[in-house]
Write a protein that holds these residues in place. Structure first.
Motif, PDB file in Angstrom:
ATOM      1  N   GLY A  52       0.806  -1.208   0.000  1.00  0.00           N
ATOM      2  CA  GLY A  52       0.000   0.000   0.000  1.00  0.00           C
ATOM      3  C   GLY A  52       0.840   1.259   0.000  1.00  0.00           C
ATOM      4  N   ILE A  53       0.171   2.380   0.268  1.00  0.00           N
ATOM      5  CA  ILE A  53       0.801   3.703   0.261  1.00  0.00           C
ATOM      6  C   ILE A  53       0.687   4.306   1.653  1.00  0.00           C
ATOM      7  N   TYR A  54       1.802   4.795   2.160  1.00  0.00           N
ATOM      8  CA  TYR A  54       1.840   5.377   3.500  1.00  0.00           C
ATOM      9  C   TYR A  54       2.465   6.766   3.443  1.00  0.00           C
ATOM     10  N   ALA A 102       0.079  20.654   5.571  1.00  0.00           N
ATOM     11  CA  ALA A 102      -1.168  21.319   5.201  1.00  0.00           C
ATOM     12  C   ALA A 102      -1.416  21.222   3.695  1.00  0.00           C
ATOM     13  N   SER A 103      -0.370  20.912   2.917  1.00  0.00           N
ATOM     14  CA  SER A 103      -0.519  20.740   1.456  1.00  0.00           C
ATOM     15  C   SER A 103      -0.811  19.297   1.093  1.00  0.00           C
ATOM     16  N   LEU A 104      -1.204  18.485   2.073  1.00  0.00           N
ATOM     17  CA  LEU A 104      -1.346  17.038   1.905  1.00  0.00           C
ATOM     18  C   LEU A 104      -2.105  16.648   0.644  1.00  0.00           C
ATOM     19  N   THR A 105      -3.317  17.144   0.470  1.00  0.00           N
ATOM     20  CA  THR A 105      -4.160  16.712  -0.640  1.00  0.00           C
ATOM     21  C   THR A 105      -3.579  17.101  -1.989  1.00  0.00           C
ATOM     22  N   THR A 106      -3.169  18.363  -2.119  1.00  0.00           N
ATOM     23  CA  THR A 106      -2.661  18.823  -3.407  1.00  0.00           C
ATOM     24  C   THR A 106      -1.308  18.196  -3.742  1.00  0.00           C
ATOM     25  N   ILE A 116      -1.874  10.463  -6.475  1.00  0.00           N
ATOM     26  CA  ILE A 116      -2.382   9.715  -5.323  1.00  0.00           C
ATOM     27  C   ILE A 116      -3.572  10.455  -4.718  1.00  0.00           C
ATOM     28  N   SER A 117      -4.675   9.761  -4.529  1.00  0.00           N
ATOM     29  CA  SER A 117      -5.848  10.371  -3.907  1.00  0.00           C
ATOM     30  C   SER A 117      -6.092   9.845  -2.501  1.00  0.00           C
ATOM     31  N   GLN A 118      -5.727   8.581  -2.243  1.00  0.00           N
ATOM     32  CA  GLN A 118      -5.926   7.999  -0.922  1.00  0.00           C
ATOM     33  C   GLN A 118      -4.731   7.149  -0.526  1.00  0.00           C
ATOM     34  N   VAL A 119      -4.549   7.013   0.803  1.00  0.00           N
ATOM     35  CA  VAL A 119      -3.423   6.236   1.318  1.00  0.00           C
ATOM     36  C   VAL A 119      -3.909   5.247   2.361  1.00  0.00           C
ATOM     37  N   ASP A 120      -3.055   4.274   2.659  1.00  0.00           N
ATOM     38  CA  ASP A 120      -3.406   3.233   3.625  1.00  0.00           C
ATOM     39  C   ASP A 120      -3.083   3.634   5.054  1.00  0.00           C
ATOM     40  N   ALA A 145     -10.578  12.604   3.828  1.00  0.00           N
ATOM     41  CA  ALA A 145     -10.641  12.184   2.432  1.00  0.00           C
ATOM     42  C   ALA A 145      -9.419  11.379   2.015  1.00  0.00           C
ATOM     43  N   VAL A 146      -8.271  11.667   2.625  1.00  0.00           N
ATOM     44  CA  VAL A 146      -7.016  11.057   2.172  1.00  0.00           C
ATOM     45  C   VAL A 146      -6.852   9.620   2.658  1.00  0.00           C
ATOM     46  N   VAL A 147      -7.253   9.326   3.892  1.00  0.00           N
ATOM     47  CA  VAL A 147      -7.102   7.972   4.421  1.00  0.00           C
ATOM     48  C   VAL A 147      -8.264   7.114   3.930  1.00  0.00           C
ATOM     49  N   LYS A 148      -7.957   6.010   3.278  1.00  0.00           N
ATOM     50  CA  LYS A 148      -9.006   5.154   2.731  1.00  0.00           C
ATOM     51  C   LYS A 148      -9.701   4.360   3.832  1.00  0.00           C
ATOM     52  N   ALA A 149     -10.880   3.859   3.547  1.00  0.00           N
ATOM     53  CA  ALA A 149     -11.610   3.043   4.514  1.00  0.00           C
ATOM     54  C   ALA A 149     -10.755   1.861   4.938  1.00  0.00           C
ATOM     55  N   GLY A 150     -10.628   1.669   6.241  1.00  0.00           N
ATOM     56  CA  GLY A 150      -9.782   0.613   6.768  1.00  0.00           C
ATOM     57  C   GLY A 150      -8.361   1.062   7.026  1.00  0.00           C
ATOM     58  N   GLY A 151      -8.007   2.263   6.551  1.00  0.00           N
ATOM     59  CA  GLY A 151      -6.672   2.803   6.776  1.00  0.00           C
ATOM     60  C   GLY A 151      -6.535   3.426   8.151  1.00  0.00           C
ATOM     61  N   GLN A 152      -5.324   3.866   8.476  1.00  0.00           N
ATOM     62  CA  GLN A 152      -5.032   4.319   9.828  1.00  0.00           C
ATOM     63  C   GLN A 152      -4.520   5.752   9.851  1.00  0.00           C
ATOM     64  N   LEU A 153      -4.926   6.488  10.884  1.00  0.00           N
ATOM     65  CA  LEU A 153      -4.400   7.819  11.184  1.00  0.00           C
ATOM     66  C   LEU A 153      -3.743   7.758  12.555  1.00  0.00           C
TER      67      LEU A 153
END
Length: 340
Positions: free
Chosen positions: A49-51, A106-110, A117-121, A250-258
């Motif tokens: 995955g992507i972290y 703070a520039s995470l999404t852009t 990349i739109s979402q990460v694990d 929005a960035v962390v996908k379902a099942g992903g971790q923060l």
């Protein structure tokens, strides 16, 4: 945003700057949390995955995370500090899984969008100032080592504290010391600071605050809260944290971790309230709505972890750290059945 940013000659990092040691706080706990496991195994998890490590620092968390990732995984690292970016670029030259972004989280999404990349694990951050930044007197964060009154995380942009102090009025300075440092004697200290002839020495600034401070807390330097306040203000740290947390939905996908580590109450309170609000489907208390509709529950019940006694003994700076973590859930349309 500056992906794989090359530092300008004006911000060339010297070998001395790279020599400062940094013990990553809650190291295994944070990496386990971002991978969604209770503890790290002896062997690599080989997670795919992507972290994202949103605050690379000297790379302690990133390196341990990489040891748990599969060869086809990716790790995107952010940092504002030019020295941290130099260390990150060295790591990226050794490990093709690493991509470096010289910018605030703070520039995470852009920034991620620019990489396709739109979402990460998994998404983790270790907030605040790092030990190398404090220990390097030339950066201006320390009231124990002399240096220019700078305090910028990113020395390639923005206004140093010295320039801001020269222009700011007493009342605004006092408000900053009170709001971002929770300094009860902010007005008295602000007046003393504004009476200084120049702002070229952190030790001189700290001594001015010390003399003006009427009530010292044993074991705590009287300039601690004022230096914290000026640093947080000049780097827009709390604004960046709020933006980062909101983007994580929005960035962390379902099942992903923060997973986020904080070191003082102003940050920790924000993280706590954000996760509580979005794990319970609540609106903020200050949102005055005539009808309060159900709000999606974006995160699981958050977990909180502090440093062990052994870690505090080995690294006293870890004593105030808290790790808060949660799992990104599938959006729940009606969360009112959960009364916790």
């Amino acid at each position: 945003m500056a992906a794989l940013d090359n530092l300008s000659s004006a911000n060339t990092v010297t070998p001395d700057e790279l020599s400062f040691n940094h013990d990553a706080v809650l190291l295994s706990e944070a990496v386990a949390a971002v991978l969604g496991v209770k503890s790290l195994p002896e062997d690599s998890l080989q997670a795919t995955g992507i972290y994202v490590d949103a605050t690379f620092g000297r790379g302690g968390h990133s390196r341990l995370l990489l040891s748990q990732l599969a060869d086809d995984a990716r790790l995107i690292v952010f940092d504002k500090d030019p020295t941290a970016i130099s260390v990150a670029q060295a790591l990226a030259s050794e490990d093709s899984r690493v991509t470096v972004i010289h910018d605030s989280f703070a520039s995470l999404t852009t920034s991620l969008a620019a990489l396709g990349i739109s979402q990460v694990d998994g998404l983790m951050a270790d907030l605040g100032v790092s030990s190398p930044q404090i220990d390097d007197g030339s950066r201006g964060f320390s009231f124990m080592r002399d240096g220019a009154v700078d305090m910028r995380m990113d020395t390639s942009r923005g206004q140093p504290v010295s320039a801001w102090l020269a222009d700011v009025d007493d009342e605004t300075l006092a408000n900053v010391l009170f709001e971002f440092g929770e300094e009860r004697h902010s007005r008295r200290i602000a007046r003393a600071i504004k009476e200084m002839d120049s702002y070229t020495s952190t030790l001189a600034l700290a001594e001015t605050i010390k003399v003006a401070h009427p009530n010292w807390q044993r074991g705590k330097h009287p300039a601690t809260q004022s230096f914290q306040a000026m640093r947080i203000f000049i780097n827009n740290e709390l604004g960046d944290v709020d933006s980062f947390l909101q983007q994580s939905i929005a960035v962390v996908k379902a099942g992903g971790q923060l997973a986020v580590i904080s070191f003082h109450s102003l940050e920790d309170r924000r993280i706590k309230q954000f996760l509580q609000r979005h794990s319970k489907g609540q609106y903020p208390e200050d949102e005055q709505l005539p009808i309060r509709p159900d709000r999606p529950r974006y995160f699981s019940k958050p977990r909180r972890v502090g440093p062990s006694k052994a870690e505090v003994a080995a690294n006293p700076r870890s004593r105030s750290a808290w790790l808060r973590a949660a799992t990104r859930t599938d959006t729940v349309a009606n969360p009112t059945e959960d009364k916790q």
